[in-house]
Design a protein around this motif. Structure first.
Motif, PDB file in Angstrom:
ATOM      1  N   LEU A 167       0.843  -1.201   0.000  1.00  0.00           N
ATOM      2  CA  LEU A 167       0.000   0.000   0.000  1.00  0.00           C
ATOM      3  C   LEU A 167       0.874   1.246   0.000  1.00  0.00           C
ATOM      4  CD1 LEU A 167      -2.800  -1.038   2.528  1.00  0.00           C
ATOM      5  CD2 LEU A 167      -3.072  -0.676   0.069  1.00  0.00           C
ATOM      6  N   GLY A 168       2.008   1.163   0.698  1.00  0.00           N
ATOM      7  CA  GLY A 168       2.945   2.289   0.712  1.00  0.00           C
ATOM      8  C   GLY A 168       3.598   2.537  -0.632  1.00  0.00           C
ATOM      9  N   MET A 169       3.574   1.527  -1.510  1.00  0.00           N
ATOM     10  CA  MET A 169       4.134   1.694  -2.862  1.00  0.00           C
ATOM     11  C   MET A 169       3.050   2.000  -3.896  1.00  0.00           C
ATOM     12  SD  MET A 169       7.285  -1.045  -3.187  1.00  0.00           S
ATOM     13  CE  MET A 169       6.541  -2.517  -2.501  1.00  0.00           C
ATOM     14  N   GLY A 170       1.834   2.302  -3.417  1.00  0.00           N
ATOM     15  CA  GLY A 170       0.782   2.726  -4.328  1.00  0.00           C
ATOM     16  C   GLY A 170      -0.135   1.636  -4.827  1.00  0.00           C
ATOM     17  N   TYR A 171      -0.034   0.452  -4.278  1.00  0.00           N
ATOM     18  CA  TYR A 171      -0.917  -0.639  -4.686  1.00  0.00           C
ATOM     19  C   TYR A 171      -2.247  -0.529  -3.939  1.00  0.00           C
ATOM     20  CZ  TYR A 171       3.052  -3.118  -6.829  1.00  0.00           C
ATOM     21  OH  TYR A 171       4.114  -3.478  -7.616  1.00  0.00           O
ATOM     22  N   ARG A 172      -3.265  -1.222  -4.446  1.00  0.00           N
ATOM     23  CA  ARG A 172      -4.508  -1.386  -3.703  1.00  0.00           C
ATOM     24  C   ARG A 172      -4.798  -2.874  -3.555  1.00  0.00           C
ATOM     25  NH1 ARG A 172      -9.018  -2.304  -7.116  1.00  0.00           N
ATOM     26  NH2 ARG A 172      -8.579  -2.001  -9.338  1.00  0.00           N
TER      27      ARG A 172
ATOM     28  N   ARG B 238     -11.329  -2.623 -17.843  1.00  0.00           N
ATOM     29  CA  ARG B 238     -11.676  -2.383 -19.252  1.00  0.00           C
ATOM     30  C   ARG B 238     -10.538  -1.713 -20.036  1.00  0.00           C
ATOM     31  NH1 ARG B 238     -17.030  -3.454 -19.812  1.00  0.00           N
ATOM     32  NH2 ARG B 238     -18.313  -3.378 -17.911  1.00  0.00           N
ATOM     33  N   GLY B 239      -9.335  -2.237 -19.785  1.00  0.00           N
ATOM     34  CA  GLY B 239      -8.194  -1.752 -20.553  1.00  0.00           C
ATOM     35  C   GLY B 239      -7.566  -0.475 -20.048  1.00  0.00           C
ATOM     36  N   GLU B 240      -8.048   0.058 -18.929  1.00  0.00           N
ATOM     37  CA  GLU B 240      -7.479   1.301 -18.405  1.00  0.00           C
ATOM     38  C   GLU B 240      -6.199   0.992 -17.622  1.00  0.00           C
ATOM     39  OE1 GLU B 240     -10.270   3.542 -16.165  1.00  0.00           O
ATOM     40  OE2 GLU B 240     -11.762   3.615 -17.763  1.00  0.00           O
ATOM     41  N   ALA B 241      -5.247   1.885 -17.712  1.00  0.00           N
ATOM     42  CA  ALA B 241      -3.970   1.734 -17.011  1.00  0.00           C
ATOM     43  C   ALA B 241      -3.578   3.078 -16.415  1.00  0.00           C
ATOM     44  CB  ALA B 241      -2.906   1.209 -17.967  1.00  0.00           C
ATOM     45  N   PRO B 242      -2.703   3.109 -15.394  1.00  0.00           N
ATOM     46  CA  PRO B 242      -1.998   1.965 -14.827  1.00  0.00           C
ATOM     47  C   PRO B 242      -2.867   1.156 -13.851  1.00  0.00           C
ATOM     48  CG  PRO B 242      -1.359   3.955 -13.680  1.00  0.00           C
ATOM     49  CD  PRO B 242      -2.263   4.384 -14.801  1.00  0.00           C
ATOM     50  N   LEU B 243      -2.455  -0.092 -13.644  1.00  0.00           N
ATOM     51  CA  LEU B 243      -3.111  -0.994 -12.707  1.00  0.00           C
ATOM     52  C   LEU B 243      -2.061  -1.531 -11.748  1.00  0.00           C
ATOM     53  CD1 LEU B 243      -5.396  -2.916 -11.705  1.00  0.00           C
ATOM     54  CD2 LEU B 243      -4.696  -4.491 -13.521  1.00  0.00           C
ATOM     55  N   LYS B 244      -2.305  -1.367 -10.441  1.00  0.00           N
ATOM     56  CA  LYS B 244      -1.381  -1.878  -9.413  1.00  0.00           C
ATOM     57  C   LYS B 244      -2.219  -2.468  -8.274  1.00  0.00           C
ATOM     58  CE  LYS B 244       2.271   0.526  -8.283  1.00  0.00           C
ATOM     59  NZ  LYS B 244       3.131   1.643  -7.786  1.00  0.00           N
ATOM     60  N   VAL B 245      -2.272  -3.775  -8.179  1.00  0.00           N
ATOM     61  CA  VAL B 245      -3.063  -4.414  -7.114  1.00  0.00           C
ATOM     62  C   VAL B 245      -2.287  -5.574  -6.513  1.00  0.00           C
ATOM     63  CG1 VAL B 245      -5.304  -3.807  -8.112  1.00  0.00           C
ATOM     64  CG2 VAL B 245      -4.256  -5.991  -8.696  1.00  0.00           C
ATOM     65  N   ILE B 246      -2.606  -5.889  -5.268  1.00  0.00           N
ATOM     66  CA  ILE B 246      -2.183  -7.142  -4.645  1.00  0.00           C
ATOM     67  C   ILE B 246      -3.445  -7.899  -4.265  1.00  0.00           C
ATOM     68  CG2 ILE B 246       0.065  -6.387  -3.811  1.00  0.00           C
ATOM     69  CD1 ILE B 246      -1.225  -5.981  -1.045  1.00  0.00           C
ATOM     70  N   CYS B 247      -3.347  -9.226  -4.281  1.00  0.00           N
ATOM     71  CA  CYS B 247      -4.524 -10.079  -4.080  1.00  0.00           C
ATOM     72  C   CYS B 247      -4.225 -11.105  -2.989  1.00  0.00           C
ATOM     73  CB  CYS B 247      -4.896 -10.785  -5.375  1.00  0.00           C
ATOM     74  SG  CYS B 247      -4.955  -9.699  -6.825  1.00  0.00           S
ATOM     75  N   PRO B 248      -4.569 -10.817  -1.739  1.00  0.00           N
ATOM     76  CA  PRO B 248      -4.350 -11.797  -0.669  1.00  0.00           C
ATOM     77  C   PRO B 248      -5.552 -12.732  -0.528  1.00  0.00           C
ATOM     78  CG  PRO B 248      -5.085  -9.717   0.263  1.00  0.00           C
ATOM     79  CD  PRO B 248      -5.050  -9.526  -1.231  1.00  0.00           C
ATOM     80  N   GLY B 249      -5.313 -13.936  -0.032  1.00  0.00           N
ATOM     81  CA  GLY B 249      -6.437 -14.832   0.221  1.00  0.00           C
ATOM     82  C   GLY B 249      -6.018 -16.282   0.381  1.00  0.00           C
TER      83      GLY B 249
END
Length: 344
Positions: A122-127, A183-194
């Motif tokens: 999150l500190g590096m801009g991810y969601r 829908r093709g929009e960028a940039p994309l930055k995510v992490i996926c925990p689970g």
């Protein structure tokens, strides 16, 4: 009859004065004032009295009843006061005593590690993105460049519910779902925990259910050097500022090129020990550049956009971070083990 009533009064008052418990008091009330009590028995003879005597005897009877009821009520109140005082003494709280320490819970070590990893990214801009644990074959495999009968599926022995539904074997399907939602929009930055599920041996290093955190970045001019810098920053925040990393060529169907990442041993710092089998390195995750087919199935133009992805096992990170020798400790509900982390 008047004499009988007076004698009854004297007898009843004498016995009631000696009563020392509520049960005996109730027994005497029934004995003298009940429907079949002594006073009722005496009054049954009033039918033989003359009209002049009846009011007189009635008045005497009322006086006798009143005297008996008065002492019974007095005794009842005394017993109630004594009971209340006894209960207050037994329940007395000394407010000057120090408070008792209540047992406190703590965060489970896996949740601590997940929260720490999330904070770093999150500190590096991810969601953070989440998705279903019961997944379709399309999102779990096909959209990740793993068509039906692909041999790489054997690497992830799966729990199928139907031919098209299964317990997800990784959190990569969340990446695909997130890509399609953009829908093709960028940039994309995510992490996926689970949680993820694979048919695996239950031993010191494997479990049929475990936790993963995967990440993906998509944008223009994303390069392998961006991936390496991101993972270096993560490793140093997780394991210490002196941590070094190395990338080794590997294969994953959804990335090309692909790599395994090692960090310098958290125990010996890279000099070699039993934990790292004298190599100085510990493997912690897989990564690579997002395969063009995965970009395309996610709704992105691979001619315009590129990206990188990575995935790590939370249990693996926790084992290295805390020096734990058996993955089963995380699931055995051993309070002696868990209390170590409640203090941190």
């Amino acid at each position: 009859m008047k004499e009988k009533l007076e004698a009854l009064k004297v007898e009843a008052l004498a016995q009631l004065e000696q009563v020392s418990d509520p049960q005996t008091l109730n027994d005497l009330r029934v004995k003298y004032l009940g429907k079949k009590g002594a006073l009722t028995e005496v009054l049954r003879g009033m039918g033989g009295l003359s009209a002049e005597e009846r009011p007189i005897i009635g008045q005497v009877a009322n006086d006798v009843r009143g005297a008996i009821e008065e002492i019974i009520e007095s005794k009842q109140q005394a017993f109630q006061r004594a009971e209340t005082e006894q209960r207050l003494r037994a329940e007395r709280v000394d407010v000057t005593l120090p408070g008792r320490n209540m047992p406190q819970g703590g965060v489970h070590p896996l949740n601590k590690v997940i929260a720490e990893i999330e904070d770093i990214f999150l500190g590096m801009g991810y969601r953070v993105a989440e998705g279903p644990e019961v997944e379709t074959d399309y999102f779990n495999f096909e959209a990740l460049n793993l068509p039906k009968n692909h041999p790489a599926r054997d690497m992830q022995d799966s729990f199928y519910i139907t031919e098209e539904l299964l317990m997800r074997t990784h959190t990569s399907p969340v990446q695909v779902r997130t890509m399609q939602s953009m829908r093709g929009e960028a940039p994309l930055k995510v992490i996926c925990p689970g949680k993820v599920y694979r048919r695996d041996d239950d031993d010191a290093t494997h479990s049929f259910q475990f936790h993963q955190i995967e990440g993906i970045v998509i944008g223009e001019n994303i390069r392998m050097s961006d991936l390496k810098g991101t993972l270096l920053q993560f490793s140093r925040e997780m394991f210490g500022s002196q941590t070094q990393i190395r990338l080794r060529p590997s294969f994953f169907p959804f990335t090309e090129p692909s790599a395994e990442m090692d960090v310098t041993c958290v125990q010996c710092g890279g000099s070699g020990c039993r934990m790292c089998k004298q190599t100085g390195w510990l493997e912690i995750l897989g990564c690579g550049m997002v395969h063009p087919k995965v970009l395309e199935m996610g709704g992105y133009d691979p001619e315009k956009y590129s990206g990188f992805a990575f995935g790590m096992g939370v249990e693996r990170i926790a084992i290295l971070k805390y020096g734990i020798d058996d993955i089963r400790h995380f699931y055995n509900s051993d309070m002696a083990f868990l209390k170590q982390f409640a203090r941190n």
